[in-house]
Design a protein around this motif. Structure first.
Motif, mmCIF file in Angstrom:
data_model
loop_
_atom_site.group_PDB
_atom_site.id
_atom_site.type_symbol
_atom_site.label_atom_id
_atom_site.label_comp_id
_atom_site.label_asym_id
_atom_site.label_seq_id
_atom_site.Cartn_x
_atom_site.Cartn_y
_atom_site.Cartn_z
ATOM 1 N N VAL A 162 0.978 -1.168 -0.212
ATOM 2 C CA VAL A 162 -0.014 0.088 0.129
ATOM 3 C C VAL A 162 0.924 1.177 0.110
ATOM 4 O O VAL A 162 1.526 1.409 0.890
ATOM 5 N N VAL A 163 0.784 2.082 -0.871
ATOM 6 C CA VAL A 163 1.663 3.256 -1.212
ATOM 7 C C VAL A 163 0.376 4.359 -1.359
ATOM 8 O O VAL A 163 -0.210 4.531 -2.276
ATOM 9 N N VAL A 164 0.430 5.362 -0.441
ATOM 10 C CA VAL A 164 -0.456 6.416 -0.361
ATOM 11 C C VAL A 164 0.395 8.150 -0.302
ATOM 12 O O VAL A 164 1.264 8.047 0.412
ATOM 13 N N ASP A 165 0.506 8.491 -1.751
ATOM 14 C CA ASP A 165 1.466 9.855 -1.644
ATOM 15 C C ASP A 165 0.819 10.861 -1.996
ATOM 16 O O ASP A 165 -0.186 11.159 -2.853
ATOM 17 N N THR A 166 0.888 11.879 -0.779
ATOM 18 C CA THR A 166 0.170 12.983 -0.763
ATOM 19 C C THR A 166 1.283 14.130 -0.764
ATOM 20 O O THR A 166 2.410 13.828 -0.519
ATOM 21 N N ASP A 167 0.770 15.407 -0.886
ATOM 22 C CA ASP A 167 1.809 16.647 -0.887
ATOM 23 C C ASP A 167 2.739 16.583 0.221
ATOM 24 O O ASP A 167 3.736 17.187 0.192
ATOM 25 N N ASP A 168 1.972 16.288 1.571
ATOM 26 C CA ASP A 168 2.929 16.535 2.745
ATOM 27 C C ASP A 168 3.170 15.137 3.597
ATOM 28 O O ASP A 168 3.862 15.164 4.563
ATOM 29 N N ALA A 169 2.961 14.062 3.065
ATOM 30 C CA ALA A 169 3.036 12.957 3.554
ATOM 31 C C ALA A 169 3.049 11.408 2.744
ATOM 32 O O ALA A 169 2.076 11.650 1.875
ATOM 33 N N VAL A 170 3.563 10.470 2.934
ATOM 34 C CA VAL A 170 3.903 9.255 2.377
ATOM 35 C C VAL A 170 3.626 8.597 3.370
ATOM 36 O O VAL A 170 4.226 8.148 4.138
ATOM 37 N N LEU A 171 2.619 7.376 2.838
ATOM 38 C CA LEU A 171 2.560 6.093 3.635
ATOM 39 C C LEU A 171 2.893 4.858 2.725
ATOM 40 O O LEU A 171 2.411 4.824 1.617
ATOM 41 N N VAL A 172 3.656 3.960 3.323
ATOM 42 C CA VAL A 172 4.018 2.689 2.723
ATOM 43 C C VAL A 172 3.826 1.775 4.027
ATOM 44 O O VAL A 172 4.392 1.640 4.795
ATOM 45 N N THR A 173 2.918 0.578 3.473
ATOM 46 C CA THR A 173 2.545 -0.226 4.372
ATOM 47 C C THR A 173 2.369 -1.379 3.387
ATOM 48 O O THR A 173 2.492 -1.747 2.224
ATOM 49 N N THR A 174 1.542 -2.659 4.244
ATOM 50 C CA THR A 174 1.247 -3.662 3.472
ATOM 51 C C THR A 174 -0.419 -3.847 3.699
ATOM 52 O O THR A 174 -0.926 -3.122 4.889
ATOM 53 N N ARG A 175 -1.111 -4.669 2.727
ATOM 54 C CA ARG A 175 -2.554 -4.752 3.096
ATOM 55 C C ARG A 175 -2.803 -5.375 4.463
ATOM 56 O O ARG A 175 -3.669 -4.800 5.241
ATOM 57 N N SER A 176 -2.069 -6.305 4.609
ATOM 58 C CA SER A 176 -1.970 -7.076 6.148
ATOM 59 C C SER A 176 -1.972 -6.015 7.271
ATOM 60 O O SER A 176 -2.424 -6.480 8.368
#
Length: 358
Positions: free
Chosen positions: A323-337
């Motif tokens: 799971v990668v969520v890239d926004t202007d001020d933060a990035v999340l990298v994780t897994t679905r689990s």
């Protein structure tokens, strides 16, 4: 009988951070890729079965709600000074509707849910409204598709006399363990509790008054004199409608349920969002599911969900269920689990005085 649809539009959707923020929660976002936000899609499916629609939202979101729903008159958008949980929000709408349309039936439907079987939804709402007109508190029970530990459950009892397809509710139960959830599914008499309630406004307020007469009195006082909202709002208890009304009413034999297969999802985290988006895809695509501009994502031997929202290019190589969520001020990298753990990051940011990111 007239039917009013009430849309409680609240919550920060912390498990969908950084896409969902307190300033722009998930109900204000397009999470299905259809070009309509979850709030707008909720309005779209309620409009054909209602005589009027009322929205209850936080004061900080009032402007955005008005912009997204120009069809709803401003006096039908109730702005809460602060979050006091669902009983206060739904009770406030009930108090205003009781004065505006005493013989009406109201139904409460969250702004951030997805329903794919819209025709079934319409039929179920009409059935629930007919039952509620007879004085029942009615809940729509979602037919479970797996043994979920993320939802509460409704235990069906005996058939409801005079209303084919409806049942008394024996009890509401909290989110169970995996073993208990599997047992519920095996019985065939447990439904997911999606928090959809249909009831006459006066019936709801009178049920609340049985356990907390002061709560009901203050809600009615606000409806009688809206200028007292700021004065009285912070004195209202923070409690969910399930605990304040539904559970005690069920114990007293006053709650009915209409079971329904609605293709329902509350998009509780990025894992459920990925599942929802994949189900909407006609053919199983190679590579990750993308919510946003496909041209920004380049993936080799990778699967999962990617949400490109900053305009940057995202490259993935050899990653499964990412799971990668890239926004202007933060990035999340994780897994679905690990998607359920995202809320812990939000809590940590608040603890470290980075509430500006939440």
């Amino acid at each position: 009988m007239t039917f009013w649809a009430v849309i409680p539009a609240g919550g920060a959707g912390t498990r969908l951070w950084p896409l969902s923020r307190s300033s722009e929660p998930k109900f204000l976002r397009d999470l299905t890729g259809h070009g309509r936000t979850l709030l707008q899609e909720t309005y779209d499916r309620l409009e054909p079965v209602s005589d009027g629609i009322m929205v209850v939202t936080g004061a900080v979101h009032e402007r955005a709600v008005c912009e997204q729903l120009p069809e709803v008159s401003h006096d039908a958008i109730l702005a809460e000074p602060s979050g006091r949980d669902s009983m206060a929000a739904i009770g406030l709408a009930a108090a205003f509707l009781e004065r505006r349309d005493p013989d009406a039936v109201m139904g409460s439907f969250a702004a951030d849910h997805v329903i794919r079987n819209v025709d079934n939804f319409h039929e179920t709402v009409r059935s629930a409204a007919a039952i509620a007109a007879d004085g029942w508190l009615v809940t729509i029970g979602i037919s479970p598709t797996f043994a979920s530990t993320a939802f509460g459950y409704i235990a069906e009892g005996k058939p409801l006399d005079g209303h084919p397809g409806a049942y008394l509710v024996d009890e509401f139960v909290e989110k169970p363990s995996a073993e208990v959830a599997a047992g519920y599914l095996a019985t065939g008499r447990y439904r997911w509790n999606a928090g959809m309630f249909v009831v006459r406004p006066t019936v709801l307020l009178d049920l609340l008054a049985e356990s907390d007469p002061g709560f009901t009195e203050r809600l009615r006082a606000i409806a009688a004199e809206p200028s007292r909202l700021e004065e009285l709002w912070e004195t209202l208890p923070k409690i969910a409608v399930d605990h304040a009304v539904a559970e005690p009413a069920a114990a007293a034999g006053k709650v009915a349920t209409v079971p329904a297969d609605l293709g329902w999802d509350d998009i509780g985290d990025f894992d459920s969002l990925a599942t929802l988006l994949q189900a909407a895809t006609a053919a199983s695509p190679e590579g990750p599911t993308i919510l946003g501009d496909d041209s920004l994502v380049h993936a080799l031997d990778s699967t999962g969900l990617v949400v490109p929202h900053s305009g940057r290019t995202i490259a993935l190589i050899g990653l499964e269920d990412i799971v990668v969520v890239d926004t202007d001020d933060a990035v999340l990298v994780t897994t679905r689990s690990h998607a359920q753990q995202v809320k812990k990051i939000v809590a940590a940011l608040k603890d470290s005085d980075r509430g500006d990111l939440t």
